[in-house]
Design a protein around this motif. Structure first.
Motif, PDB file in Angstrom:
ATOM      1  N   GLU A  32       0.831  -1.215   0.000  1.00  0.00           N
ATOM      2  CA  GLU A  32       0.000   0.000   0.000  1.00  0.00           C
ATOM      3  C   GLU A  32       0.861   1.258   0.000  1.00  0.00           C
TER       4      GLU A  32
ATOM      5  N   ILE B  43       2.618   1.773  -3.373  1.00  0.00           N
ATOM      6  CA  ILE B  43       1.678   2.219  -4.406  1.00  0.00           C
ATOM      7  C   ILE B  43       1.391   3.703  -4.242  1.00  0.00           C
TER       8      ILE B  43
ATOM      9  N   GLU C 267       2.361   6.598  -6.920  1.00  0.00           N
ATOM     10  CA  GLU C 267       1.331   7.484  -7.478  1.00  0.00           C
ATOM     11  C   GLU C 267       1.728   8.944  -7.303  1.00  0.00           C
TER      12      GLU C 267
ATOM     13  N   ASN D 297      -3.749  -8.295  -6.862  1.00  0.00           N
ATOM     14  CA  ASN D 297      -4.290  -7.001  -7.278  1.00  0.00           C
ATOM     15  C   ASN D 297      -3.281  -5.873  -7.092  1.00  0.00           C
ATOM     16  N   GLY D 298      -2.492  -5.933  -6.028  1.00  0.00           N
ATOM     17  CA  GLY D 298      -1.473  -4.908  -5.806  1.00  0.00           C
ATOM     18  C   GLY D 298      -0.392  -4.943  -6.869  1.00  0.00           C
TER      19      GLY D 298
ATOM     20  N   GLN E 214      -0.800  -6.069  -9.919  1.00  0.00           N
ATOM     21  CA  GLN E 214      -1.436  -5.561 -11.136  1.00  0.00           C
ATOM     22  C   GLN E 214      -1.493  -4.035 -11.115  1.00  0.00           C
ATOM     23  N   LYS E 215      -1.723  -3.458  -9.941  1.00  0.00           N
ATOM     24  CA  LYS E 215      -1.737  -2.004  -9.806  1.00  0.00           C
ATOM     25  C   LYS E 215      -0.351  -1.423 -10.101  1.00  0.00           C
TER      26      LYS E 215
ATOM     27  N   ASP F 153       0.123  -1.310 -13.770  1.00  0.00           N
ATOM     28  CA  ASP F 153      -0.595  -0.161 -14.333  1.00  0.00           C
ATOM     29  C   ASP F 153       0.160   1.140 -14.094  1.00  0.00           C
ATOM     30  N   LEU F 154       0.725   1.291 -12.894  1.00  0.00           N
ATOM     31  CA  LEU F 154       1.484   2.503 -12.589  1.00  0.00           C
ATOM     32  C   LEU F 154       2.734   2.597 -13.460  1.00  0.00           C
TER      33      LEU F 154
ATOM     34  N   LYS G 148       1.563   3.647 -16.816  1.00  0.00           N
ATOM     35  CA  LYS G 148       1.145   5.051 -16.738  1.00  0.00           C
ATOM     36  C   LYS G 148       2.363   5.967 -16.748  1.00  0.00           C
TER      37      LYS G 148
END
Length: 110
Positions: A6, A9, A13, A89-90, A92-93, A96-97, A100
């Motif tokens: 967490e 991430i 971000e 899921n983390g 996968q996030k 994505d980051l 991005k």
């Protein structure tokens, strides 16, 4: 592990918003979490198999101790499922980051 994921991430971000992404570090961290995810998948798989085997053994042999072992492994298996789901899921996030950050860099170069 959940807290580390967490926090990383959130940090990533914020770094993307401020255009301060260290892509090499991000790739290394993604690899670490992929490894962690693989280890938890293997452990979850074997705990699930053990639970099933204890249940089948109990049903065939009708030994109460096998049922107790089934309950113990089931109590381990359920949290493992949730933890693995969160790791998946983390990770996968993080993918994505990373994508991005790549797309944002390409836009800025134009």
């Amino acid at each position: 592990m959940k807290l580390k994921l967490e926090n990383y991430i959130k940090k990533t971000e914020n770094n993307i918003k401020n255009n301060k992404v260290n892509k090499d570090e991000l790739i290394i961290v993604i690899k670490f979490f992929q490894h962690e995810r693989l280890v938890h998948l293997i452990v979850t798989f074997f705990v699930g198999i053990a639970a099933i085997l204890f249940l089948i053994s109990f049903l065939l042999l009708e030994n109460i101790y096998l049922f107790i072992l089934f309950l113990i492994t089931l109590c381990l298996f359920i949290p493992y499922i949730f933890h693995y789901y969160y790791l998946e899921n983390g990770t996968q996030k993080l993918y994505d980051l990373y994508l991005k950050s790549n797309s944002k860099e390409k836009i800025e170069k134009l």
